[in-house]
Scaffold this motif. Sequence first.
Motif, PDB file in Angstrom:
ATOM      1  N   ALA A  51      30.030  41.018  33.392  1.00 51.49           N
ATOM      2  CA  ALA A  51      31.127  41.013  32.418  1.00 51.49           C
ATOM      3  C   ALA A  51      30.644  40.679  31.012  1.00 51.49           C
ATOM      4  CB  ALA A  51      32.190  40.000  32.841  1.00 51.49           C
ATOM      5  N   ALA A  52      29.441  40.138  30.915  1.00 47.12           N
ATOM      6  CA  ALA A  52      28.925  39.705  29.619  1.00 47.12           C
ATOM      7  C   ALA A  52      28.607  40.898  28.724  1.00 47.12           C
ATOM      8  CB  ALA A  52      27.673  38.857  29.815  1.00 47.12           C
ATOM      9  N   PRO A  53      29.099  40.898  27.508  1.00 49.31           N
ATOM     10  CA  PRO A  53      28.777  41.991  26.591  1.00 49.31           C
ATOM     11  C   PRO A  53      27.332  41.907  26.116  1.00 49.31           C
ATOM     12  CG  PRO A  53      30.061  40.316  25.471  1.00 49.31           C
ATOM     13  CD  PRO A  53      30.020  39.925  26.909  1.00 49.31           C
ATOM     14  N   VAL A  54      26.835  43.005  25.616  1.00 46.46           N
ATOM     15  CA  VAL A  54      25.478  43.039  25.073  1.00 46.46           C
ATOM     16  C   VAL A  54      25.358  42.014  23.954  1.00 46.46           C
ATOM     17  CG1 VAL A  54      23.790  44.456  23.849  1.00 46.46           C
ATOM     18  CG2 VAL A  54      25.171  45.462  25.681  1.00 46.46           C
ATOM     19  N   GLY A  55      24.274  41.253  23.977  1.00 42.77           N
ATOM     20  CA  GLY A  55      24.051  40.255  22.940  1.00 42.77           C
ATOM     21  C   GLY A  55      24.360  38.840  23.376  1.00 42.77           C
ATOM     22  N   LEU A  56      25.037  38.693  24.512  1.00 43.46           N
ATOM     23  CA  LEU A  56      25.322  37.361  25.040  1.00 43.46           C
ATOM     24  C   LEU A  56      24.271  37.034  26.093  1.00 43.46           C
ATOM     25  CD1 LEU A  56      27.356  34.970  25.037  1.00 43.46           C
ATOM     26  CD2 LEU A  56      28.480  36.087  26.984  1.00 43.46           C
ATOM     27  N   ALA A  57      23.432  36.036  25.813  1.00 43.40           N
ATOM     28  CA  ALA A  57      22.341  35.674  26.714  1.00 43.40           C
ATOM     29  C   ALA A  57      22.880  34.899  27.906  1.00 43.40           C
ATOM     30  CB  ALA A  57      21.301  34.841  25.975  1.00 43.40           C
ATOM     31  N   LYS A  58      22.511  35.338  29.101  1.00 44.99           N
ATOM     32  CA  LYS A  58      22.988  34.732  30.339  1.00 44.99           C
ATOM     33  C   LYS A  58      21.949  33.716  30.831  1.00 44.99           C
ATOM     34  CE  LYS A  58      23.071  38.935  31.731  1.00 44.99           C
ATOM     35  NZ  LYS A  58      22.826  39.562  30.420  1.00 44.99           N
ATOM     36  N   VAL A  59      22.373  32.460  30.926  1.00 46.96           N
ATOM     37  CA  VAL A  59      21.461  31.346  31.225  1.00 46.96           C
ATOM     38  C   VAL A  59      21.854  30.703  32.551  1.00 46.96           C
ATOM     39  CG1 VAL A  59      20.500  29.183  30.374  1.00 46.96           C
ATOM     40  CG2 VAL A  59      21.273  30.935  28.737  1.00 46.96           C
ATOM     41  N   ALA A  60      20.885  30.581  33.464  1.00 45.54           N
ATOM     42  CA  ALA A  60      21.121  29.899  34.739  1.00 45.54           C
ATOM     43  C   ALA A  60      20.622  28.466  34.642  1.00 45.54           C
ATOM     44  CB  ALA A  60      20.394  30.623  35.871  1.00 45.54           C
ATOM     45  N   LEU A  61      21.541  27.515  34.846  1.00 45.28           N
ATOM     46  CA  LEU A  61      21.182  26.098  34.823  1.00 45.28           C
ATOM     47  C   LEU A  61      20.932  25.627  36.256  1.00 45.28           C
ATOM     48  CD1 LEU A  61      23.007  23.259  32.885  1.00 45.28           C
ATOM     49  CD2 LEU A  61      22.276  22.962  35.248  1.00 45.28           C
ATOM     50  N   VAL A  62      19.736  25.062  36.480  1.00 45.32           N
ATOM     51  CA  VAL A  62      19.378  24.537  37.798  1.00 45.32           C
ATOM     52  C   VAL A  62      18.833  23.121  37.638  1.00 45.32           C
ATOM     53  CG1 VAL A  62      18.921  26.810  38.797  1.00 45.32           C
ATOM     54  CG2 VAL A  62      17.060  25.537  37.688  1.00 45.32           C
ATOM     55  N   VAL A  63      18.860  22.377  38.740  1.00 42.91           N
ATOM     56  CA  VAL A  63      18.404  20.990  38.739  1.00 42.91           C
ATOM     57  C   VAL A  63      17.371  20.804  39.840  1.00 42.91           C
ATOM     58  CG1 VAL A  63      19.106  18.577  38.954  1.00 42.91           C
ATOM     59  CG2 VAL A  63      20.657  20.229  37.889  1.00 42.91           C
ATOM     60  N   ASP A  64      16.111  20.658  39.441  1.00 45.21           N
ATOM     61  CA  ASP A  64      15.020  20.458  40.400  1.00 45.21           C
ATOM     62  C   ASP A  64      15.046  21.521  41.497  1.00 45.21           C
ATOM     63  OD1 ASP A  64      14.027  18.113  39.092  1.00 45.21           O
ATOM     64  OD2 ASP A  64      15.657  16.972  39.996  1.00 45.21           O
ATOM     65  N   ALA A  65      15.243  22.760  41.107  1.00 45.13           N
ATOM     66  CA  ALA A  65      15.344  23.857  42.077  1.00 45.13           C
ATOM     67  C   ALA A  65      13.979  24.223  42.633  1.00 45.13           C
ATOM     68  CB  ALA A  65      15.972  25.070  41.406  1.00 45.13           C
ATOM     69  N   ASP A  66      13.936  24.531  43.931  1.00 46.45           N
ATOM     70  CA  ASP A  66      12.686  25.019  44.518  1.00 46.45           C
ATOM     71  C   ASP A  66      12.606  26.531  44.335  1.00 46.45           C
ATOM     72  OD1 ASP A  66      14.431  26.094  46.406  1.00 46.45           O
ATOM     73  OD2 ASP A  66      13.920  24.633  47.960  1.00 46.45           O
ATOM     74  N   ASP A  67      11.472  27.113  44.723  1.00 43.48           N
ATOM     75  CA  ASP A  67      11.278  28.543  44.518  1.00 43.48           C
ATOM     76  C   ASP A  67      12.276  29.377  45.315  1.00 43.48           C
ATOM     77  OD1 ASP A  67       9.208  28.021  42.803  1.00 43.48           O
ATOM     78  OD2 ASP A  67       7.611  28.544  44.211  1.00 43.48           O
ATOM     79  N   ALA A  68      12.670  28.899  46.494  1.00 46.48           N
ATOM     80  CA  ALA A  68      13.611  29.660  47.317  1.00 46.48           C
ATOM     81  C   ALA A  68      14.941  29.838  46.594  1.00 46.48           C
ATOM     82  CB  ALA A  68      13.821  28.959  48.655  1.00 46.48           C
ATOM     83  N   LEU A  69      15.434  28.764  45.978  1.00 47.94           N
ATOM     84  CA  LEU A  69      16.695  28.867  45.243  1.00 47.94           C
ATOM     85  C   LEU A  69      16.538  29.743  44.015  1.00 47.94           C
ATOM     86  CD1 LEU A  69      19.614  28.158  44.678  1.00 47.94           C
ATOM     87  CD2 LEU A  69      18.835  26.012  43.626  1.00 47.94           C
ATOM     88  N   LEU A  70      15.458  29.546  43.293  1.00 45.13           N
ATOM     89  CA  LEU A  70      15.241  30.349  42.090  1.00 45.13           C
ATOM     90  C   LEU A  70      15.056  31.824  42.443  1.00 45.13           C
ATOM     91  CD1 LEU A  70      12.913  27.929  40.117  1.00 45.13           C
ATOM     92  CD2 LEU A  70      15.239  28.602  39.491  1.00 45.13           C
ATOM     93  N   ASP A  71      14.395  32.093  43.556  1.00 50.88           N
ATOM     94  CA  ASP A  71      14.243  33.484  44.008  1.00 50.88           C
ATOM     95  C   ASP A  71      15.616  34.106  44.247  1.00 50.88           C
ATOM     96  OD1 ASP A  71      11.491  33.275  43.939  1.00 50.88           O
ATOM     97  OD2 ASP A  71      11.238  33.118  46.121  1.00 50.88           O
ATOM     98  N   SER A  72      16.486  33.377  44.947  1.00 50.98           N
ATOM     99  CA  SER A  72      17.800  33.933  45.277  1.00 50.98           C
ATOM    100  C   SER A  72      18.640  34.155  44.027  1.00 50.98           C
ATOM    101  CB  SER A  72      18.526  33.007  46.258  1.00 50.98           C
ATOM    102  OG  SER A  72      18.824  31.756  45.667  1.00 50.98           O
ATOM    103  N   ILE A  73      18.538  33.236  43.068  1.00 51.19           N
ATOM    104  CA  ILE A  73      19.317  33.379  41.831  1.00 51.19           C
ATOM    105  C   ILE A  73      18.824  34.569  41.016  1.00 51.19           C
ATOM    106  CG2 ILE A  73      19.857  32.324  39.610  1.00 51.19           C
ATOM    107  CD1 ILE A  73      19.782  29.596  41.043  1.00 51.19           C
ATOM    108  N   THR A  74      17.527  34.632  40.799  1.00 50.49           N
ATOM    109  CA  THR A  74      16.986  35.691  39.939  1.00 50.49           C
ATOM    110  C   THR A  74      17.078  37.072  40.579  1.00 50.49           C
ATOM    111  OG1 THR A  74      14.759  35.184  40.749  1.00 50.49           O
ATOM    112  CG2 THR A  74      15.435  34.150  38.695  1.00 50.49           C
ATOM    113  N   GLU A  75      17.102  37.127  41.908  1.00 52.00           N
ATOM    114  CA  GLU A  75      17.246  38.417  42.587  1.00 52.00           C
ATOM    115  C   GLU A  75      18.689  38.912  42.566  1.00 52.00           C
ATOM    116  OE1 GLU A  75      15.677  37.728  46.469  1.00 52.00           O
ATOM    117  OE2 GLU A  75      13.613  37.515  45.756  1.00 52.00           O
ATOM    118  N   ALA A  76      19.647  37.992  42.555  1.00 51.62           N
ATOM    119  CA  ALA A  76      21.057  38.376  42.639  1.00 51.62           C
ATOM    120  C   ALA A  76      21.730  38.537  41.282  1.00 51.62           C
ATOM    121  CB  ALA A  76      21.823  37.337  43.458  1.00 51.62           C
TER     122      ALA A  76
END
Length: 223
Positions: A51-76
């Motif tokens: 839904a984000a228009p062009v020019g709006l940077a989408k930022v994922a905030l995580v707290v001490d995330a392991d690679d498994a969580l970061l993998d799932s977020i960045t893949e989805a």
Amino acid sequence: MADIRVKICGLRSPADVIAAAAAGAVYAGFVFFPKSPRHVTLDQAREMAFAAPVGLAKVALVVDADDALLDSITEAVPLDMLQLHGHESPDRVAEIRARYGLPVMKAVGVADEGDLAAIFDYSTVADQLLIDAKPPKTAALPGGNGLSFDWRLVAQRRWLRPWMLAGGLTPENVAQAIRLTNARQVDVSSGVESAPGVKDHAKIKAFSDAAHLLAANDGIPRW
């Protein structure tokens, strides 16, 4: 025109994203931390990202995330930046930056002058810094607590990377905070809510308007 970059964090719906963009925000923050009232699922975040228009940077905030969580977020979810808001070491920040190929913003909590050294440590490995109020030891959340810190601690300072001011900012005090610290970027979450996790679109606009109006009137240069 001179401007200030605004980040609205803790968005939870496509309508929130559209409201942030319409208000002139440059960053939209999605929180992946189950203890937070602003936590979103992968499906929710993906819907918001599209839904984000062009020019709006989408930022994922995580707290001490392991690679498994970061993998799932960045893949989805199509993202533009990762925000690390836990106790990640400089080595871990560098590792995440290399692994995912995304710019990384590292949050650093500040309560007194002794906390400033960490800002310099992270400035060598992160793309951006988010300087936030250090949460109380009893706090359940690392951020989004609506707490500020003594802004004089970071007033007129320079670091190796662009930085963003956070912690207790509201539509009523953001202009004062910018004027005192000379921050070029500001982040808000609880300060534009009607209840924990519920964004108030009128407050989002008021916050962004206050920051941009100050920049226009004071002629604050871009960093």
